[in-house]
Write an enzyme that holds these catalytic residues in place. Structure first.
Site, PDB file in Angstrom:
ATOM      1  N   SER A 223      68.711  50.040  -8.503  1.00 28.65           N
ATOM      2  CA  SER A 223      67.906  51.225  -8.719  1.00 28.65           C
ATOM      3  C   SER A 223      66.880  51.316  -7.610  1.00 28.65           C
ATOM      4  O   SER A 223      66.384  50.292  -7.120  1.00 28.65           O
ATOM      5  CB  SER A 223      67.198  51.166 -10.079  1.00 28.65           C
ATOM      6  OG  SER A 223      66.355  52.293 -10.231  1.00 28.65           O
ATOM      7  N   ASN A 224      66.587  52.525  -7.198  1.00 25.44           N
ATOM      8  CA  ASN A 224      65.543  52.727  -6.206  1.00 25.44           C
ATOM      9  C   ASN A 224      64.186  52.947  -6.862  1.00 25.44           C
ATOM     10  O   ASN A 224      63.170  53.038  -6.190  1.00 25.44           O
ATOM     11  CB  ASN A 224      65.888  53.933  -5.311  1.00 25.44           C
ATOM     12  CG  ASN A 224      67.094  53.647  -4.424  1.00 25.44           C
ATOM     13  OD1 ASN A 224      67.191  52.584  -3.836  1.00 25.44           O
ATOM     14  ND2 ASN A 224      68.016  54.594  -4.346  1.00 25.44           N
TER      15      ASN A 224
ATOM     16  N   TYR B 173      78.678  46.877   3.081  1.00 29.92           N
ATOM     17  CA  TYR B 173      77.565  47.734   2.671  1.00 29.92           C
ATOM     18  C   TYR B 173      76.701  48.161   3.861  1.00 29.92           C
ATOM     19  O   TYR B 173      75.949  49.129   3.760  1.00 29.92           O
ATOM     20  CB  TYR B 173      76.694  47.040   1.618  1.00 29.92           C
ATOM     21  CG  TYR B 173      77.421  46.640   0.361  1.00 29.92           C
ATOM     22  CD1 TYR B 173      78.686  47.145   0.053  1.00 29.92           C
ATOM     23  CD2 TYR B 173      76.850  45.742  -0.535  1.00 29.92           C
ATOM     24  CE1 TYR B 173      79.359  46.761  -1.100  1.00 29.92           C
ATOM     25  CE2 TYR B 173      77.510  45.360  -1.700  1.00 29.92           C
ATOM     26  CZ  TYR B 173      78.759  45.860  -1.972  1.00 29.92           C
ATOM     27  OH  TYR B 173      79.423  45.475  -3.110  1.00 29.92           O
TER      28      TYR B 173
ATOM     29  N   ASP C  77      73.227  40.861  -4.567  1.00 29.09           N
ATOM     30  CA  ASP C  77      74.663  40.957  -4.328  1.00 29.09           C
ATOM     31  C   ASP C  77      74.922  41.923  -3.177  1.00 29.09           C
ATOM     32  O   ASP C  77      74.774  43.132  -3.318  1.00 29.09           O
ATOM     33  CB  ASP C  77      75.365  41.450  -5.596  1.00 29.09           C
ATOM     34  CG  ASP C  77      76.881  41.531  -5.409  1.00 29.09           C
ATOM     35  OD1 ASP C  77      77.546  40.510  -5.628  1.00 29.09           O
ATOM     36  OD2 ASP C  77      77.376  42.605  -5.015  1.00 29.09           O
TER      37      ASP C  77
ATOM     38  N   PRO D  89      80.691  55.913 -14.503  1.00 30.92           N
ATOM     39  CA  PRO D  89      80.755  56.989 -13.497  1.00 30.92           C
ATOM     40  C   PRO D  89      79.439  57.240 -12.761  1.00 30.92           C
ATOM     41  O   PRO D  89      79.450  57.819 -11.670  1.00 30.92           O
ATOM     42  CB  PRO D  89      81.137  58.220 -14.336  1.00 30.92           C
ATOM     43  CG  PRO D  89      81.722  57.671 -15.592  1.00 30.92           C
ATOM     44  CD  PRO D  89      81.034  56.366 -15.843  1.00 30.92           C
TER      45      PRO D  89
ATOM     46  N   LYS E  34      80.115  39.122   0.890  1.00 31.28           N
ATOM     47  CA  LYS E  34      81.568  39.251   0.758  1.00 31.28           C
ATOM     48  C   LYS E  34      82.236  39.422   2.116  1.00 31.28           C
ATOM     49  O   LYS E  34      81.680  40.039   3.024  1.00 31.28           O
ATOM     50  CB  LYS E  34      81.909  40.466  -0.128  1.00 31.28           C
ATOM     51  CG  LYS E  34      81.214  40.457  -1.484  1.00 31.28           C
ATOM     52  CD  LYS E  34      81.581  41.678  -2.308  1.00 31.28           C
ATOM     53  CE  LYS E  34      80.709  41.770  -3.543  1.00 31.28           C
ATOM     54  NZ  LYS E  34      79.366  42.291  -3.266  1.00 31.28           N
TER      55      LYS E  34
ATOM     56  N   HIS F 262      86.284  40.228  -0.675  1.00 30.78           N
ATOM     57  CA  HIS F 262      85.932  41.522  -1.257  1.00 30.78           C
ATOM     58  C   HIS F 262      87.118  42.213  -1.942  1.00 30.78           C
ATOM     59  O   HIS F 262      86.987  42.752  -3.039  1.00 30.78           O
ATOM     60  CB  HIS F 262      85.361  42.425  -0.159  1.00 30.78           C
ATOM     61  CG  HIS F 262      84.445  43.489  -0.675  1.00 30.78           C
ATOM     62  ND1 HIS F 262      83.413  44.017   0.066  1.00 30.78           N
ATOM     63  CD2 HIS F 262      84.406  44.148  -1.863  1.00 30.78           C
ATOM     64  CE1 HIS F 262      82.769  44.933  -0.645  1.00 30.78           C
ATOM     65  NE2 HIS F 262      83.361  45.042  -1.809  1.00 30.78           N
TER      66      HIS F 262
END
Length: 317
Positions: free
Chosen positions: A269-270, A49, A44, A218, A78, A111
């Protein structure tokens, strides 16, 4: 792989994808490549970005090495706010496909339902929310004009599916009044602090798939200073108790709370270990009482709200 069948095209959209928001440019190609190795098939992205070129490089590497074929992947991007006029939608779709190194998107979303003054990509891309003077400049492009232009992308094979993001139920219903191609997906902020049940019921009634973003609440906004000082869901006692009960991580529980109800998710996630953990969130079922307990955390906390940039951007008012 668990998936959602899109209504108009019957295309299968993976239930768990990889979100590219905030993936840094210098790591993006490797991250995408490793995610494909881990089993991810949906990515996505978005023009905003700023990492579509690098994401495309990761995909190309995976295809060149025979890990996947293009048709095995589901690529979402988007259209940014500054390209809502009818003469700019196709221009930007082609520009973004060029960045990815692709011939078509599987899904292309609007978007935000916000039209801003055009910024030439040659001048600045992604253009962000403001002009060169640091101010927000609105543009009078009705949403219908943008949607009709999006439909032409389907006609020309530039995308297989089109959809919306960050729009309210009222506007979603309005799109159905004139759409030649109905939205196939609506992407919204959704987590236990913002459960949006009436919206989900509307989407279900209209036959639109829902992708939930910010599944960890958050967590993804802390580094931006936009977490509203809310208690982390990852450390919340309710989530921790459910995670312990099933022998899963808090992240897996938060993702399963969504996917078990048929909502697609796009965590990022990295960490390679967490990449795999996040993907492995559909092999268990939460009891209904646990789903209700998690949903009871709702406080209508919206973390992504453009009104904080400018009062005229109060799309959720």
């Amino acid at each position: 792989m668990a998936s959602i069948v899109l209504k108009r095209t019957n295309q299968k959209m993976p239930l768990v994808g990889f979100g590219l928001w905030k993936v840094t440019n210098d790591t993006c190609a490797d991250t995408v490549f490793n995610a494909i190795k881990a089993g991810y098939r949906l990515f996505d992205g978005a023009g905003d970005y700023g990492n579509e070129k690098e994401a495309g490089e990761g995909i190309k590497r995976a295809i060149d090495q025979g890990l996947v074929k293009r048709e095995d992947l589901f690529i979402t991007s988007k259209l940014w706010n500054t390209f809502h006029s009818k003469e700019h939608v196709k221009q930007l779709a082609k520009y973004q496909l060029g960045l990815w190194g692709l011939d078509y998107f599987d899904l292309f979303l609007i978007h935000f339902p916000i039209s801003l003054a055009y910024v030439d990509p040659a001048h600045r891309f992604p253009p962000g929310w403001t002009g060169d003077d640091g101010k927000v400049h609105l543009q009078n492009s009705p949403f219908q004009e943008t949607w009709v232009a999006m439909e032409s992308l389907v006609d020309e094979g530039l995308t297989k599916n089109i959809g919306v993001s960050n729009i309210t139920g009222a506007l979603l219903v309005d799109v159905f009044r004139y759409a030649r191609y109905e939205p196939q997906v609506t992407q919204i902020e959704l987590h236990p602090y913002l459960t949006q049940e009436p919206y989900l019921e509307l989407a279900k009634t209209l036959g639109i798939a829902v992708t939930a973003y910010s599944s960890f609440g958050p967590q993804g906004w802390v580094e931006l200073g936009m977490d509203k000082n809310a208690t982390s869901l990852m450390q919340h006692s309710t989530i921790a108790q459910v995670a312990s009960k099933y022998g899963k991580t808090p992240a897996q529980v938060l993702l399963r709370w969504a996917t078990q109800r048929g909502l697609a998710v796009i965590p990022k996630s990295n960490s390679e270990a967490r990449l795999i953990e996040n993907l492995d969130c559909v092999d268990f079922n939460l009891e209904e009482s646990d789903i209700k307990s998690i949903s009871s955390l709702n406080i209508n906390l919206r973390l992504n709200n453009p009104v904080e940039i400018d009062p005229r951007l109060g799309i959720f008012a």
